[in-house]
Design a protein around this motif. Sequence first.
Motif, PDB file in Angstrom:
ATOM      1  N   ALA A 294       0.839  -1.196   0.000  1.00 20.45           N
ATOM      2  CA  ALA A 294       0.000   0.000   0.000  1.00 20.45           C
ATOM      3  C   ALA A 294       0.878   1.251   0.000  1.00 20.45           C
ATOM      4  O   ALA A 294       2.023   1.236   0.465  1.00 20.45           O
ATOM      5  CB  ALA A 294      -0.925  -0.004   1.211  1.00 20.45           C
ATOM      6  N   PHE A 295       0.318   2.346  -0.501  1.00 19.42           N
ATOM      7  CA  PHE A 295       1.079   3.590  -0.593  1.00 19.42           C
ATOM      8  C   PHE A 295       0.103   4.757  -0.629  1.00 19.42           C
ATOM      9  O   PHE A 295      -1.108   4.592  -0.843  1.00 19.42           O
ATOM     10  CB  PHE A 295       1.963   3.596  -1.849  1.00 19.42           C
ATOM     11  N   MET A 296       0.632   5.941  -0.412  1.00 20.55           N
ATOM     12  CA  MET A 296      -0.130   7.183  -0.538  1.00 20.55           C
ATOM     13  C   MET A 296       0.416   7.970  -1.729  1.00 20.55           C
ATOM     14  O   MET A 296       1.625   8.002  -1.953  1.00 20.55           O
ATOM     15  CB  MET A 296      -0.026   8.016   0.740  1.00 20.55           C
ATOM     16  N   LEU A 297      -0.482   8.612  -2.462  1.00 19.10           N
ATOM     17  CA  LEU A 297      -0.083   9.328  -3.673  1.00 19.10           C
ATOM     18  C   LEU A 297      -0.727  10.705  -3.686  1.00 19.10           C
ATOM     19  O   LEU A 297      -1.892  10.868  -3.311  1.00 19.10           O
ATOM     20  CB  LEU A 297      -0.501   8.548  -4.926  1.00 19.10           C
ATOM     21  N   SER A 298       0.038  11.691  -4.112  1.00 20.32           N
ATOM     22  CA  SER A 298      -0.470  13.052  -4.297  1.00 20.32           C
ATOM     23  C   SER A 298       0.018  13.577  -5.639  1.00 20.32           C
ATOM     24  O   SER A 298       1.005  13.087  -6.196  1.00 20.32           O
ATOM     25  CB  SER A 298      -0.009  13.974  -3.161  1.00 20.32           C
ATOM     26  N   ILE A 299      -0.688  14.582  -6.154  1.00 16.76           N
ATOM     27  CA  ILE A 299      -0.417  15.108  -7.492  1.00 16.76           C
ATOM     28  C   ILE A 299       0.128  16.519  -7.374  1.00 16.76           C
ATOM     29  O   ILE A 299      -0.412  17.356  -6.636  1.00 16.76           O
ATOM     30  CB  ILE A 299      -1.696  15.102  -8.352  1.00 16.76           C
ATOM     31  N   GLY A 300       1.199  16.792  -8.111  1.00 18.40           N
ATOM     32  CA  GLY A 300       1.793  18.118  -8.128  1.00 18.40           C
ATOM     33  C   GLY A 300       1.213  18.979  -9.232  1.00 18.40           C
ATOM     34  O   GLY A 300       0.300  18.584  -9.964  1.00 18.40           O
ATOM     35  N   ALA A 301       1.753  20.172  -9.356  1.00 19.67           N
ATOM     36  CA  ALA A 301       1.270  21.120 -10.358  1.00 19.67           C
ATOM     37  C   ALA A 301       1.751  20.718 -11.741  1.00 19.67           C
ATOM     38  O   ALA A 301       2.904  20.321 -11.932  1.00 19.67           O
ATOM     39  CB  ALA A 301       1.755  22.529 -10.020  1.00 19.67           C
ATOM     40  N   CYS A 302       0.840  20.833 -12.707  1.00 13.51           N
ATOM     41  CA  CYS A 302       1.175  20.487 -14.088  1.00 13.51           C
ATOM     42  C   CYS A 302       1.801  21.685 -14.778  1.00 13.51           C
ATOM     43  O   CYS A 302       1.500  22.838 -14.462  1.00 13.51           O
ATOM     44  CB  CYS A 302      -0.075  20.029 -14.832  1.00 13.51           C
ATOM     45  N   GLY A 303       2.673  21.411 -15.735  1.00 15.26           N
ATOM     46  CA  GLY A 303       3.361  22.486 -16.428  1.00 15.26           C
ATOM     47  C   GLY A 303       2.553  23.155 -17.514  1.00 15.26           C
ATOM     48  O   GLY A 303       3.004  24.142 -18.090  1.00 15.26           O
ATOM     49  N   HIS A 304       1.355  22.657 -17.821  1.00 13.41           N
ATOM     50  CA  HIS A 304       0.509  23.244 -18.863  1.00 13.41           C
ATOM     51  C   HIS A 304      -0.823  23.633 -18.252  1.00 13.41           C
ATOM     52  O   HIS A 304      -1.446  22.842 -17.537  1.00 13.41           O
ATOM     53  CB  HIS A 304       0.301  22.245 -20.006  1.00 13.41           C
ATOM     54  N   GLN A 305      -1.283  24.852 -18.543  1.00 19.06           N
ATOM     55  CA  GLN A 305      -2.497  25.348 -17.916  1.00 19.06           C
ATOM     56  C   GLN A 305      -3.749  24.639 -18.413  1.00 19.06           C
ATOM     57  O   GLN A 305      -4.780  24.646 -17.729  1.00 19.06           O
ATOM     58  CB  GLN A 305      -2.640  26.848 -18.181  1.00 19.06           C
ATOM     59  N   GLY A 306      -3.691  24.001 -19.572  1.00 22.52           N
ATOM     60  CA  GLY A 306      -4.867  23.310 -20.086  1.00 22.52           C
ATOM     61  C   GLY A 306      -5.028  21.898 -19.569  1.00 22.52           C
ATOM     62  O   GLY A 306      -6.054  21.259 -19.817  1.00 22.52           O
ATOM     63  N   SER A 335      -3.504  27.533 -27.653  1.00 16.99           N
ATOM     64  CA  SER A 335      -3.416  26.148 -27.212  1.00 16.99           C
ATOM     65  C   SER A 335      -3.333  25.167 -28.369  1.00 16.99           C
ATOM     66  O   SER A 335      -3.302  23.967 -28.141  1.00 16.99           O
ATOM     67  CB  SER A 335      -4.632  25.801 -26.340  1.00 16.99           C
ATOM     68  N   THR A 336      -3.328  25.637 -29.614  1.00 20.82           N
ATOM     69  CA  THR A 336      -3.259  24.737 -30.749  1.00 20.82           C
ATOM     70  C   THR A 336      -1.822  24.288 -30.986  1.00 20.82           C
ATOM     71  O   THR A 336      -0.869  24.959 -30.612  1.00 20.82           O
ATOM     72  CB  THR A 336      -3.807  25.419 -32.010  1.00 20.82           C
ATOM     73  N   GLY A 337      -1.693  23.130 -31.624  1.00 17.99           N
ATOM     74  CA  GLY A 337      -0.378  22.580 -31.906  1.00 17.99           C
ATOM     75  C   GLY A 337      -0.105  21.351 -31.060  1.00 17.99           C
ATOM     76  O   GLY A 337      -0.992  20.782 -30.418  1.00 17.99           O
ATOM     77  N   PHE A 338       1.159  20.929 -31.063  1.00 25.15           N
ATOM     78  CA  PHE A 338       1.560  19.745 -30.315  1.00 25.15           C
ATOM     79  C   PHE A 338       1.758  20.092 -28.847  1.00 25.15           C
ATOM     80  O   PHE A 338       2.458  21.044 -28.512  1.00 25.15           O
ATOM     81  CB  PHE A 338       2.848  19.163 -30.893  1.00 25.15           C
ATOM     82  N   LEU A 339       1.136  19.324 -27.979  1.00 24.74           N
ATOM     83  CA  LEU A 339       1.203  19.559 -26.536  1.00 24.74           C
ATOM     84  C   LEU A 339       1.926  18.387 -25.885  1.00 24.74           C
ATOM     85  O   LEU A 339       1.556  17.232 -26.082  1.00 24.74           O
ATOM     86  CB  LEU A 339      -0.207  19.707 -25.962  1.00 24.74           C
ATOM     87  N   GLU A 340       2.952  18.680 -25.127  1.00 26.67           N
ATOM     88  CA  GLU A 340       3.703  17.655 -24.399  1.00 26.67           C
ATOM     89  C   GLU A 340       4.077  18.198 -23.031  1.00 26.67           C
ATOM     90  O   GLU A 340       4.724  19.241 -22.920  1.00 26.67           O
ATOM     91  CB  GLU A 340       4.961  17.244 -25.159  1.00 26.67           C
TER      92      GLU A 340
END
Length: 390
Positions: A294-306, A335-340
Amino acid sequence: MHRRSLAGFAGHRGARQHCGTQAATLTRFPWRSVATALAMWAAVLGGRGSISMAAQLQAPSLEHDFGLARQQQNLRHAFTVFNVGRKKEDLRPSPSCSCVSATITPPAVAPGDGCSLEVSVQTGELRGRQEVTLRIFADDETTESLLFRVVFTVTPEFEVTPAEVRFSVKHANTGNAVVVVRPVAGKGVRVTSVESDSPFVQAAVSEAKGKHTGSRLVRVSVPPCAPQGRLTAVLRVKTTSARVPVLRIPVAVSVNGPFALSPNQVSFGMVYAPDGAVSTQTRQVTVRRKDGKAFMLSIGACGHQGVSARLAESGKRSVHHVIILLRLQVGTPRSTGFLETAIPLYADGTREPAILLPTLAYVRPRRSADSSSCCGKTAGAEGSRRSEPR
């Protein structure tokens, strides 16, 4: 008498067959072709049609070889194009590579005249033998385009081996790779330093010895705290060369960790962003530990606003698997184009991310009023009305 009568009978029979053939030909074939020709000319004279005289483009030479070239050099060559057709044509170039630019002078070519196609090639950081193409189109769709080919061989300032760095490493272990940078263009040119645009990919420069004497070694390493996932970086190797002051070396490292992700990366595929509206796509990812603990998981801030992510079940408690819900919102022209991007995931309260979840999408603009959908709705409505019993 008998022979003459037989000959006369044969001649009379042959003449009758010949006349019959001509009569059949006159009554069957020519009248149809004549009627078709009359109808065509009547349409032309009546203003309902026109006879197309397609222009033709010709060039004395369709290929040019620049020979040897250096990096960061601008190569120029002029082709000649003639319009041997019967109508004026507006020409436009279409290069196959962003390193090629072309201008046509004059762009409008009258029948019997010619124009100059000036091609400019920027070698940049290219290496070795290169081949680029350029096609010329006319405003008349019936005119065949011309394809030009330009070849050249770029002698690099430095020889970089390998040109791209790729390796795998286990989590909490240090992995490394070595890149050999050897000066080629001239004496006195050398590597001074190196920088990385990723905190998880480190690099250092050292003097080469043995068979690589005179070269510099760029050692690429990954620290033990590197998160699980695919790490990418670009190394900026600074040199004393005035022509190529910076070398760029792409790096891709795969870090194998204790977690299993399904899927191991998030792909939204091709997403259409209509003008004046917001398009929303959702995905989910399941995270487990390979050892079943078992483990605990949290999510950090994403680098893309969308792109945003959240846990399917909130709460700070240990679980055996976690479901992450991801959402992509696009609707602005930027926001158009390739998103990574990559979403950092933290396990068991660690300060450094344990996982980097890669997220990919290709956003294309589309008008809000789609003609195909409108036609589909109309057809569906008509079909439903037709299917109703009277």
